[in-house]
Write a protein that holds these residues in place. Structure first.
Motif, PDB file in Angstrom:
ATOM      1  N   VAL A 241      -2.661 -10.453  -2.662  1.00  0.00           N
ATOM      2  CA  VAL A 241      -1.838  -9.677  -1.727  1.00  0.00           C
ATOM      3  C   VAL A 241      -2.616  -8.537  -1.082  1.00  0.00           C
ATOM      4  CG1 VAL A 241       0.377 -10.203  -2.815  1.00  0.00           C
ATOM      5  CG2 VAL A 241      -0.989  -8.298  -3.671  1.00  0.00           C
ATOM      6  N   ASN A 242      -2.078  -8.102   0.067  1.00  0.00           N
ATOM      7  CA  ASN A 242      -2.601  -6.932   0.760  1.00  0.00           C
ATOM      8  C   ASN A 242      -1.787  -5.715   0.303  1.00  0.00           C
ATOM      9  OD1 ASN A 242      -2.486  -4.806   2.757  1.00  0.00           O
ATOM     10  ND2 ASN A 242      -3.678  -6.147   4.078  1.00  0.00           N
ATOM     11  N   PRO A 243      -2.442  -4.690  -0.243  1.00  0.00           N
ATOM     12  CA  PRO A 243      -1.678  -3.597  -0.848  1.00  0.00           C
ATOM     13  C   PRO A 243      -0.830  -2.822   0.167  1.00  0.00           C
ATOM     14  CG  PRO A 243      -4.021  -3.044  -0.748  1.00  0.00           C
ATOM     15  CD  PRO A 243      -3.894  -4.484  -0.358  1.00  0.00           C
ATOM     16  N   THR A 244      -1.314  -2.702   1.395  1.00  0.00           N
ATOM     17  CA  THR A 244      -0.527  -1.983   2.403  1.00  0.00           C
ATOM     18  C   THR A 244       0.792  -2.710   2.655  1.00  0.00           C
ATOM     19  OG1 THR A 244      -2.622  -1.410   3.455  1.00  0.00           O
ATOM     20  CG2 THR A 244      -0.619  -0.960   4.712  1.00  0.00           C
ATOM     21  N   SER A 245       0.709  -4.021   2.709  1.00  0.00           N
ATOM     22  CA  SER A 245       1.908  -4.796   3.026  1.00  0.00           C
ATOM     23  C   SER A 245       2.978  -4.636   1.964  1.00  0.00           C
ATOM     24  CB  SER A 245       1.553  -6.281   3.178  1.00  0.00           C
ATOM     25  OG  SER A 245       1.355  -6.881   1.904  1.00  0.00           O
ATOM     26  N   LEU A 246       2.561  -4.309   0.730  1.00  0.00           N
ATOM     27  CA  LEU A 246       3.523  -4.241  -0.371  1.00  0.00           C
ATOM     28  C   LEU A 246       4.476  -3.057  -0.255  1.00  0.00           C
ATOM     29  CD1 LEU A 246       1.370  -5.366  -3.416  1.00  0.00           C
ATOM     30  CD2 LEU A 246       3.051  -6.688  -2.119  1.00  0.00           C
ATOM     31  N   ALA A 247       4.190  -2.146   0.667  1.00  0.00           N
ATOM     32  CA  ALA A 247       5.165  -1.081   0.906  1.00  0.00           C
ATOM     33  C   ALA A 247       6.436  -1.655   1.507  1.00  0.00           C
ATOM     34  CB  ALA A 247       4.573  -0.018   1.827  1.00  0.00           C
ATOM     35  N   VAL A 248       6.326  -2.802   2.186  1.00  0.00           N
ATOM     36  CA  VAL A 248       7.505  -3.388   2.837  1.00  0.00           C
ATOM     37  C   VAL A 248       7.799  -4.821   2.384  1.00  0.00           C
ATOM     38  CG1 VAL A 248       7.346  -1.918   4.879  1.00  0.00           C
ATOM     39  CG2 VAL A 248       6.147  -4.112   4.864  1.00  0.00           C
ATOM     40  N   LEU A 249       6.803  -5.513   1.842  1.00  0.00           N
ATOM     41  CA  LEU A 249       7.025  -6.893   1.418  1.00  0.00           C
ATOM     42  C   LEU A 249       7.319  -6.964  -0.078  1.00  0.00           C
ATOM     43  CD1 LEU A 249       4.234  -8.877   3.330  1.00  0.00           C
ATOM     44  CD2 LEU A 249       6.619  -8.474   3.996  1.00  0.00           C
ATOM     45  N   LYS A 250       8.013  -8.025  -0.464  1.00  0.00           N
ATOM     46  CA  LYS A 250       8.415  -8.205  -1.861  1.00  0.00           C
ATOM     47  C   LYS A 250       7.184  -8.260  -2.765  1.00  0.00           C
ATOM     48  CE  LYS A 250      11.905 -10.991  -3.053  1.00  0.00           C
ATOM     49  NZ  LYS A 250      12.628 -12.276  -3.255  1.00  0.00           N
ATOM     50  N   PRO A 251       7.157  -7.442  -3.822  1.00  0.00           N
ATOM     51  CA  PRO A 251       5.975  -7.441  -4.693  1.00  0.00           C
ATOM     52  C   PRO A 251       5.913  -8.717  -5.532  1.00  0.00           C
ATOM     53  CG  PRO A 251       7.658  -5.972  -5.566  1.00  0.00           C
ATOM     54  CD  PRO A 251       8.160  -6.457  -4.227  1.00  0.00           C
TER      55      PRO A 251
ATOM     56  N   ALA B  39      14.593 -12.081   2.343  1.00  0.00           N
ATOM     57  CA  ALA B  39      14.060 -12.538   1.055  1.00  0.00           C
ATOM     58  C   ALA B  39      12.606 -12.133   0.868  1.00  0.00           C
ATOM     59  CB  ALA B  39      14.191 -14.055   0.947  1.00  0.00           C
ATOM     60  N   LEU B  40      11.897 -11.847   1.958  1.00  0.00           N
ATOM     61  CA  LEU B  40      10.486 -11.476   1.844  1.00  0.00           C
ATOM     62  C   LEU B  40      10.286  -9.967   1.795  1.00  0.00           C
ATOM     63  CD1 LEU B  40       8.849 -14.009   4.350  1.00  0.00           C
ATOM     64  CD2 LEU B  40       9.040 -14.180   1.863  1.00  0.00           C
ATOM     65  N   ARG B  41      11.383  -9.222   1.942  1.00  0.00           N
ATOM     66  CA  ARG B  41      11.260  -7.751   2.001  1.00  0.00           C
ATOM     67  C   ARG B  41      11.310  -7.137   0.622  1.00  0.00           C
ATOM     68  NH1 ARG B  41      12.977  -5.204   6.693  1.00  0.00           N
ATOM     69  NH2 ARG B  41      12.190  -3.348   5.651  1.00  0.00           N
ATOM     70  N   ARG B  42      10.705  -5.973   0.520  1.00  0.00           N
ATOM     71  CA  ARG B  42      10.755  -5.197  -0.721  1.00  0.00           C
ATOM     72  C   ARG B  42      12.110  -4.506  -0.807  1.00  0.00           C
ATOM     73  NH1 ARG B  42       6.036  -2.916  -3.787  1.00  0.00           N
ATOM     74  NH2 ARG B  42       7.139  -1.961  -5.530  1.00  0.00           N
ATOM     75  N   ARG B  43      12.712  -4.517  -1.994  1.00  0.00           N
ATOM     76  CA  ARG B  43      14.039  -3.927  -2.140  1.00  0.00           C
ATOM     77  C   ARG B  43      13.992  -2.458  -2.565  1.00  0.00           C
ATOM     78  NH1 ARG B  43      15.087  -9.362  -4.059  1.00  0.00           N
ATOM     79  NH2 ARG B  43      14.403  -8.764  -6.144  1.00  0.00           N
ATOM     80  N   THR B  44      13.107  -2.147  -3.516  1.00  0.00           N
ATOM     81  CA  THR B  44      13.013  -0.745  -3.939  1.00  0.00           C
ATOM     82  C   THR B  44      11.596  -0.257  -3.685  1.00  0.00           C
ATOM     83  OG1 THR B  44      12.507  -1.544  -6.151  1.00  0.00           O
ATOM     84  CG2 THR B  44      14.771  -0.863  -5.747  1.00  0.00           C
ATOM     85  N   PRO B  45      11.452   0.982  -3.225  1.00  0.00           N
ATOM     86  CA  PRO B  45      10.096   1.456  -2.906  1.00  0.00           C
ATOM     87  C   PRO B  45       9.229   1.548  -4.154  1.00  0.00           C
ATOM     88  CG  PRO B  45      11.718   3.219  -2.640  1.00  0.00           C
ATOM     89  CD  PRO B  45      12.474   1.976  -2.958  1.00  0.00           C
ATOM     90  N   PRO B  46       7.904   1.414  -3.989  1.00  0.00           N
ATOM     91  CA  PRO B  46       7.008   1.565  -5.137  1.00  0.00           C
ATOM     92  C   PRO B  46       7.047   2.995  -5.652  1.00  0.00           C
ATOM     93  CG  PRO B  46       5.752   1.541  -3.101  1.00  0.00           C
ATOM     94  CD  PRO B  46       7.168   1.222  -2.731  1.00  0.00           C
ATOM     95  N   ARG B  47       6.782   3.152  -6.947  1.00  0.00           N
ATOM     96  CA  ARG B  47       6.773   4.505  -7.477  1.00  0.00           C
ATOM     97  C   ARG B  47       5.400   5.129  -7.246  1.00  0.00           C
ATOM     98  NH1 ARG B  47       8.501   5.637 -13.458  1.00  0.00           N
ATOM     99  NH2 ARG B  47       6.283   5.401 -13.881  1.00  0.00           N
ATOM    100  N   LEU B  48       5.232   5.668  -6.066  1.00  0.00           N
ATOM    101  CA  LEU B  48       4.050   6.468  -5.764  1.00  0.00           C
ATOM    102  C   LEU B  48       4.514   7.921  -5.763  1.00  0.00           C
ATOM    103  CD1 LEU B  48       2.528   4.372  -2.831  1.00  0.00           C
ATOM    104  CD2 LEU B  48       2.025   4.224  -5.285  1.00  0.00           C
ATOM    105  N   PRO B  49       3.595   8.856  -6.036  1.00  0.00           N
ATOM    106  CA  PRO B  49       4.019  10.252  -6.098  1.00  0.00           C
ATOM    107  C   PRO B  49       4.491  10.756  -4.732  1.00  0.00           C
ATOM    108  CG  PRO B  49       1.786   9.958  -6.958  1.00  0.00           C
ATOM    109  CD  PRO B  49       2.173   8.680  -6.301  1.00  0.00           C
ATOM    110  N   GLU B  50       5.440  11.684  -4.760  1.00  0.00           N
ATOM    111  CA  GLU B  50       5.849  12.382  -3.536  1.00  0.00           C
ATOM    112  C   GLU B  50       5.487  13.845  -3.721  1.00  0.00           C
ATOM    113  OE1 GLU B  50       9.703  10.829  -1.705  1.00  0.00           O
ATOM    114  OE2 GLU B  50       9.864  10.088  -3.764  1.00  0.00           O
TER     115      GLU B  50
END
Lengths: 454, 495, 131
Positions: A241-251, B39-50
Motif C-alpha cells: 500500500v501507499n501510506p498517503t492513500s491510507l488517510a482516505v482508503l480502507k486500511p 467500501a474502499l474508503r477508510r471509516r475511522t481516521p488513523p491514530r496520528l498525533p494532533e
C-alpha cells in the motif's frame, strides 16, 4: 588528513607507548608482498570550500524540471522541521540502539513510529522498518512462507498490477530460496486484477496472494473480495500500500472479513525526499500471531530496575546476531533516519493533514486526467476509481513525446512500453498535492503542442 | 545528556490541534473522494498525533537528547567504525537539486548526480583493487546477499550446479551464515586457531566439489589480520570455490592492503563505516559490492556507465547475466553522495592515513589498557583497527561481567564497546577507537576503565547496578519479550 | 551442578524422555539446557499429529539472549503439546522435568528409548563439556 587530530608529537608519544618504531611497523603482520604504496587512482583531497563548489556545480547539472513522475516514488511537501530535527547529530550519528539506556531517544521514537504505522495500516504490530518498498515486498514473501502453517508449495501469486520493480526485487531476493511467483493478468477495461484468471488458481496449494492498492496503474482494486477469496483458498494476503492513500482508503487490516495478513509498502511519501531513489524505507506490519516470523528490528516498552517505563529492542532471538544461519532474515539495520523523518512527518501533518494531502493528490490527478482526455490523441486507459496516478494512451511512441516535453522543462510521466507492451504507447502520470492548477495547465498545453507538432 | 524521560507524543495530542502550516490548501475538486466506492474508503481516521508544530519540535528534540551519538560521546563500538561523520557530507548531499531528483527522471536530468556515482565507483575500485563495482545494495547485509548471490550465479552459469556450500569461520559476524541461508546455500563453519587465524587443516577438509565459496573478514572479527590469507585463497580457489570479503573491517587496511590483491573475488564495503556515512540510529547504510573480472557480468543492476562525456544507467538489457535488482530503484543514492563527498575530501593522501591512524589508535589504546591490568584476548598479536579484551578473569574472581563494565562506562560518558561479540571470546569487549579520536579522548577512556576496574575490586555491586546517570536504569528485557507492548496505549486503556 | 533425574533417558543435545504408563513418551529439555538459555520468554511446541523423525528439530525455546531448536530424541507422532507453555514459558525454568514438559509422543518403536543415554552417560557428557 582532514579529520585526523594527531600532531606529530602525539604520534611519537603513542608509538613510544606501543613500543613501535613507526606507524608502518604496526602493519608488520601483513605479508610484505600484499602491501601497496599509494592510491594513485584517487584524486588529491579537497578542502570543504572546494568540495562545496564542486557539488554545487554538479547539482546544477541536474536541473529542476516540472515533474509528473510517480511509479513508486512521489513528490510531496516536506515540512522544514522534519529534516532539521532528523539531521541533529544525536539521531544522525548514533548507532543501532543496542545499549538501550543510552539510546532511549531512538528507541522511543521507533516505538512511536510502530504505533503510528500500525494504526495507519490497521494492523497489530510493526517492525522498525526495512530497506525500501521493493525489498519489503520481498521480505514479506519470505515471511509468508515461514508464517504459513500448512502451505509447502513456495508458490506466490503476484498480479501484474504490482509495481514491476517490486516484482523484480522479489524475484532476485526470494528466488534463491526456491520461492516461485506466478503472474496474474489484469483486465484491459479496469486495469485491475482479472478475477477469472485468479479463479483458475482455486484449490491449489499457494502460500500467498499479493495485492497492491492503489495498484501500479493508480487504479483501486476490489480488495475486500480479493482478500476473502484468497483466505477461502487458504492463502495468506500480502497488502502493498501507499501510506498517503491510507488517510482516505480502507486500511489492509480491514480488507475483507479478516483483513490482510502482512502489510508492506514504500515509506518515502512520508517526509522522505525523492533523492534519485534513496535512501527510502520500507514499512511492514502484521498480526500479532505472526510477530515471530517478521524480519527486522522491533522495539518494546518495558520497565527499568526502578519500575520506570523505558524502551528496548525485543524479540531479538529471531535475528541474525543470535540465530545466525536460522535467522528470519540477514537484515541488521532498519532505515533509522528515514523512519525518524517519517515519524516527525506523520506527527506534523496529523490525521487531518494527511487526509488533506491525500484528497488534494486525488483531486489534482482527477483534474489532470480530465484535462488530458480533452487533448486530441490522448485517451484514458482504464475506467474505474483511482488515487493519484493514471495511465493515458497516446497514438505515437511515448519516448519521443517525453523527450520533447523534457526540452520544455517537463517530465511528463513514466513510459510503460518496456513493462506493458500490450498497452501500446502508454504513459503513467502522477499529480500530487505539490502541483498547482497552473502546473497542470502547463503540462496539458505542452503536451497538446507536442502532439499537434508531429 | 538529558536525563528526564520524555512522555509519548500521543500524550501531547488534543483533538482539533495541529501544525496547520503543513496542511495543503483544500483542493477545488475535493469532492472527488465522494466518487470513490464507500467500501474502499477508510471509516475511522488513523491514530496520528494532533499537536502543534512547536509541540512536535520540542518532543523530538528532547528525544534526540536522550541518545548517545558520535557528535556527543566517544563511541568505541567494535566492528562498527563510529568515526566522525563530517557535516559537509550531509550538507552537500542535500542540495535541493539532488533531493528533488526523481529516480525515474531521465539520465539527461541527472548528469551531475550520475557523474558523482561514476566517480564513486571508480574510487571504490581503486581502494579495493577490484575490477568493477555496483552501488546498489542498501546495507552491509544487503551487500553480502548480493555477493553470495553472485557466487551462486557464477557457478550456475558454468553448469557447476553442485556448489552450494558456503564456508564461514566460527568467529564470523552472524550476518554471514544468515546471508548464506537466504541465498539458499548450506553453511559450513570452520574453527580458528589459538592465535586467531583460520585453521588451515580444517579448511582443507571442508573444501571440495560442493564448495561455492568462503566468507572472510580481514582483519577478522577477532581484531587481527588473517596472516594466512594467501594460503586460504590458494586452498579455496584450488577447490573451485570463490572468496568473499566482508568489508566490515576495511577501515583497518584502507590505503595499506587491498582485498583484490589478497585474492578475493567479491567484496562488500560498508560505506557507513569506512566512508563515514551516518549510522542514523540503525540506518540507512550502503553496502556497495566490488568484484573481480569473472564476476562482473553478475553485478546487481543498475550500474553507472560512461559513454563519451555522458553518464547513464546500465540495466538488465546491458547486463543480461545480472543477479537483478535488489531495490526498487538504485539503492541509497543520498548515502552514496555522502560517501562521494567524504572520499573527495580525503583524497589519496587522506585515504592512506585512515588505515594508519585507525591502527595507531587501536594499538595505543590496547597497550594502555593492558598496562592498566586488562587481559587481551590475543596478547601476542598486533591490533588491527580494533582489539578484544576479555573479562573472564574478573567474572570468575569478582563476579563482574563484560556487560557490567559496558553499562558502567555509560556513567563515565563513554558509549560501551561491543559486548559478547565475537561469541568465541568469553566476556569480551571489542573496542574500536577509529582514527578521528584524539589522544586525550583515548587517555580519558583509559582512566575511566581503570576507575571501573577499581570499583570492580572494591564495590562490585556498584557495577552490577549501573548505569545510574542515564534516563533509565537497566531495563527488564524478559518482561519486554514476554509482555509484548509494541505500540503505545493510553495508561487507562484496558487494552 | 544441574540435576539429572535417575528415572529418565537423555539425548546429547540436552533433551530428556520419560516413558509414561500408557506407553507414550514425554519429552522436555534438561536442567542444564534451561540454565544455559536463561529466562525463557517463548516456547513453540509442535502441533498434534506431527510426525517426528529422531534428531529432527521439533520445537523452539527462546530466551532474550538465545533461541534454540529442540531435537526429537526419538521418532514418533506428537499426541499433545504442552499448551500451558504459551502463556507461561517460565515453567521450563521453574520445573523442567515436571510442569515444563514440551510434548508427548506416541513412539514409532516400542524400544525407542533404548538408544538414548542413561543418566550416568548424560552426566558424563555434561562433565566433559565443563572440563
Amino acid at each position: 588528513m582532514p579529520f585526523i587530530p594527531h600532531t606529530a608529537a602525539d604520534v611519537q608519544h603513542m608509538l613510544h607507548t606501543i613500543g613501535a618504531d613507526s606507524i608502518d611497523a604496526l602493519f608488520d603482520e601483513i605479508p610484505e608482498s600484499l602491501r601497496i604504496q599509494g592510491l594513485e587512482g584517487i584524486p588529491p583531497g579537497l578542502s570543504e570550500m572546494e568540495i562545496g563548489r564542486l557539488m554545487s556545480e554538479r547539482a546544477s547539472l541536474d536541473g529542476r524540471p516540472l515533474s509528473f513522475l510517480g511509479a513508486g516514488a512521489y513528490e510531496h511537501h516536506i515540512p522544514s522541521a522534519v529534516w532539521a530535527i532528523t539531521t541533529r547529530g544525536e539521531f544522525y550519528s548514533a548507532y543501532t540502539p543496542y545499549q538501550a539506556e543510552a539510546s532511549q531517544g531512538t528507541l522511543q521514537l521507533i516505538h512511536e513510529y510502530q504505533t503510528m504505522i500500525t494504526s495507519l495500516t490497521g494492523m497489530e504490530v510493526s517492525n522498525a522498518s526495512l530497506y525500501d518498498g521493493g525489498s519489503a515486498v520481498a521480505e514479506a514473501a519470505l515471511m509468508a512462507v515461514r508464517a504459513h502453517r500448512r502451505s509447502r508449495s513456495l508458490r506466490l501469486l503476484i498480479p501484474s498490477t504490482v509495481n514491476p520493480s517490486y516484482r523484480r526485487v522479489v524475484q532476485s531476493t526470494a528466488g534463491n530460496q526456491g520461492v516461485r511467483f506466478e503472474t496474474v493478468p489484469y483486465l484491459r477495461e479496469s486495469g485491475c486484477i482479472d478475477p477469472v484468471a485468479l479463479e483458475g488458481y482455486a484449490g491449489e496449494d499457494i502460500t500467498a496472494l499479493v495485492i497492491q492498492q492503489p495498484n501500479f496503474f493508480g487504479q483501486l482494486e476490489d480488495v475486500d473480495r480479493l482478500t476473502d477469496w484468497a483466505h477461502a483458498q487458504g492463502m495468506l494476503v500480502i497488502a502493498v500500500v501507499n501510506p498517503t492513500s491510507l488517510a482516505v482508503l480502507k486500511p489492509p487490516g480491514e480488507w475483507g472479513a479478516k483483513g490482510a495478513d502482512i502489510c508492506v509498502g514504500e515509506g518515502q511519501p512520508l517526509g522522505v525526499p525523492l533523492s534519485s531513489g534513496g535512501p527510502y524505507f520500507g514499512f511492514m506490519t502484521t498480526r500479532m500471531e505472526y510477530v515471530r516470523s517478521m524480519p527486522g528490528r522491533i522495539v518494546g516498552r518495558t520497565v527499568d530496575l526502578e519500575g520506570r517505563p523505558g524502551y528496548t529492542l525485543t524479540l531479538q532471538a529471531r535475528e541474525q546476531h543470535i540465530r545466525r544461519g536460522k535467522a528470519t532474515s540477514n537484515i541488521c539495520t532498519n532505515q533509522g533516519l528515514l523512519m525518524t523523518a517519517a515519524t516527525i512527518y506523520m506527527t506534523l501533518v496529523g490525521p487531518t493533514g494527511l487526509a488533506r494531502v491525500a484528497e488534494r493528490c486525488t483531486a489534482q490527478t482527477a483534474a489532470l486526467v480530465a484535462a488530458l482526455a480533452q487533448v486530441k490523441g490522448v485517451r484514458v486507459a482504464f475506467a474505474g476509481s483511482r488515487f493519484h496516478e493514471a495511465v493515458v494512451l497516446l497514438e505515437r511512441p511515448v519516448a519521443d513525446v517525453l523527450r520533447r516535453l523534457e526540452s520544455q522543462g517537463i517530465l511528463g510521466g513514466v513510459d510503460l512500453a518496456a513493462d506493458y507492451p500490450e498497452l501500446g504507447p502508454a504513459l503513467l502520470v502522477c499529480a500530487t498535492e505539490t502541483k498547482t492548477t497552473a502546473d497542470l495547465q502547463r503540462f496539458v498545453d505542452s503536451l497538446r503542442r507536442v502532439l499537434e507538432a508531429a | 545528556m538529558n536525563q528526564t524521560l520524555e512522555k509519548s507524543i500521543f500524550e501531547y495530542s488534543q483533538p482539533g490541534r495541529g501544525a496547520f502550516a503543513q496542511h495543503p490548501p483544500v483542493a477545488d475538486g475535493a469532492a472527488v473522494l465522494d466518487t470513490l466506492p464507500p467500501a474502499l474508503r477508510r471509516r475511522t481516521p488513523p491514530r496520528l498525533p494532533e499537536v502543534s508544530e512547536l509541540d512536535a519540535v520540542r518532543h523530538f528534540t528532547r528525544l534526540s537528547q536522550l541518545n548517545f551519538s558520535i557528535d556527543t560521546n566517544f563511541y568505541p563500538l567494535g566492528s562498527c567504525t563510529m568515526k566522525y561523520n563530517p557535516k559537509a557530507c550531509n550538507q552537500y548531499a542535500m542540495l535541493p537539486e539532488f533531493l528533488a531528483r526523481h529516480p525515474l527522471a531521465p539520465d539527461t536530468q541527472g548528469q551531475g548526480f550520475l557523474s558523482c556515482m561514476f566517480e564513486l565507483q571508480e574510487m571504490l575500485k581503486e581502494v579495493t583493487g577490484m575490477k568493477a563495482v555496483s552501488l546498489n545494495p542498501m546495507a552491509g547485509a544487503h551487500g553480502e546477499f548480493a555477493g553470495v548471490a553472485m557466487i551462486r550465479a557464477y557457478h550456475r552459469a558454468r553448469g557447476d550446479l553442485a556448489r552450494n556450500e558456503i564456508i564461514v569461520p566460527e568467529a564470523a559476524h552472524g550476518t554471514n551464515p544468515a546471508t548464506a541461508t537466504m541465498c539458499g546455500c548450506v553453511v559450513k563453519e570452520i574453527p580458528v586457531d589459538a592465535q586467531g587465524d583460520v585453521d588451515l587443516e580444517a579448511l582443507a577438509k571442508a573444501v571440495g566439489p560442493n564448495t561455492a565459496g568462503i566468507m572472510l573478514t580481514n582483519p577478522s572479527t577477532l581484531g587481527v589480520f588473517e596472516r594466512k590469507i594467501e594460503a586460504v585463497a590458494k586452498l579455496v580457489h584450488g577447490a573451485g570455490g570463490l572468496l568473499y570479503y566482508d568489508g566490515a573491517n576495511l577501515n583497518a587496511i584502507l590505503g595499506k592492503v587491498r582485498p583484490g590483491d589478497m585474492g578475493f573475488d567479491v567484496i562488500h564495503m560498508n560505506l557507513h563505516k569506512t566512508f563515514s556515512t551516518p549510522h542514523g540510529g540503525g540506518g540507512p547504510g550502503a553496502g556497495a559490492v566490488g568484484v573481480s573480472a569473472r564476476l562482473e557480468p553478475f553485478l546487481p543492476v543498475p550500474v553507472v556507465g560512461r559513454e563519451g562525456e555522458g553518464y547513464r544507467w546500465l540495466s538488465e538489457a546491458d547486463r543480461p547475466q545480472s543477479i537483478g535488482r535488489l531495490s526498487a530503484f538504485m539503492g541509497n543514492a543520498g548515502v552514496l553522495l555522502r560517501a562521494y563527498v567524504y572520499m573527495r575530501m580525503l583524497g589519496r593522501e587522506g585515504m592512506s592515513r585512515v588505515g594508519e591512524h585507525a591502527t595507531l589508535n587501536a594499538n595505543y589504546l590496547m597497550a594502555r589498557l593492558r598496562t592498566a591490568g586488562f587481559d587481551l584476548a590475543y596478547p601476542t598479536r598486533r591490533a588491527s583497527h580494533e582489539f578484544i579484551i576479555t573479562m573472564k578473569r574478573q567474572a570468575r574472581e569478582l563476579n563482574v561481567t563484560a556487560m557490567d563494565v559496558a553499562k558502567r562506562l555509560l556513567d563515565y560518558g563513554f558509549h560501551a564497546p561491543t559486548t559478547y561479540f565475537p561469541l568465541l571470546v568469553p566476556e569480551c569487549l571489542l573496542i574500536e577507537p577509529t582514527e578521528t579520536e584524539s589522544r586525550e579522548t583515548l587517555d580519558a577512556f583509559v582512566e575511566s576503565m581503570v576507575a571501573i576496574l577499581g570499583e570492580a575490586q572494591t564495590d562490585a555491586a556498584r557495577l552490577k547496578g549501573a548505569p545510574y546517570t542515564m534516563p533509565v536504569r537497566r531495563l527488564d528485557d524478559v518482561r519486554a519479550a514476554k509482555q509484548l507492548e509494541l505500540t503505545w496505549k493510553p495508561v487507562n486503556s484496558a487494552a | 551442578m544441574s540435576q539429572v533425574p535417575a528415572e529418565l533417558k537423555y539425548a546429547k543435545s540436552h533433551e530428556w524422555a520419560r516413558l509414561l504408563p500408557d506407553g507414550r513418551i514425554e519429552i522436555g529439555i534438561t536442567d542444564h539446557a534451561q540454565q544455559a538459555l536463561g529466562d525463557l520468554v517463548f516456547v513453540e511446541v509442535p502441533e498434534t499429529g506431527r510426525v517426528l523423525e529422531a534428531g529432527a528439530a521439533c520445537a523452539v525455546v527462546e530466551s532474550v539472549k538465545a533461541a534454540s531448536d529442540v531435537y526429537a530424541p526419538i521418532a514418533g507422532t506428537v499426541v499433545e503439546g504442552n499448551a500451558e507453555l504459551a502463556a507461561n514459558p517460565e515453567l521450563i525454568n521453574q520445573d523442567c522435568y515436571g510442569r515444563g514438559w514440551l510434548m508427548r509422543v506416541q513412539p514409532a518403536s516400542a524400544t525407542a528409548l533404548e538408544a538414548l543415554l542413561s543418566p550416568e552417560a548424560y552426566s558424563a557428557v555434561l562433565a566433559s563439556a565443563e572440563a
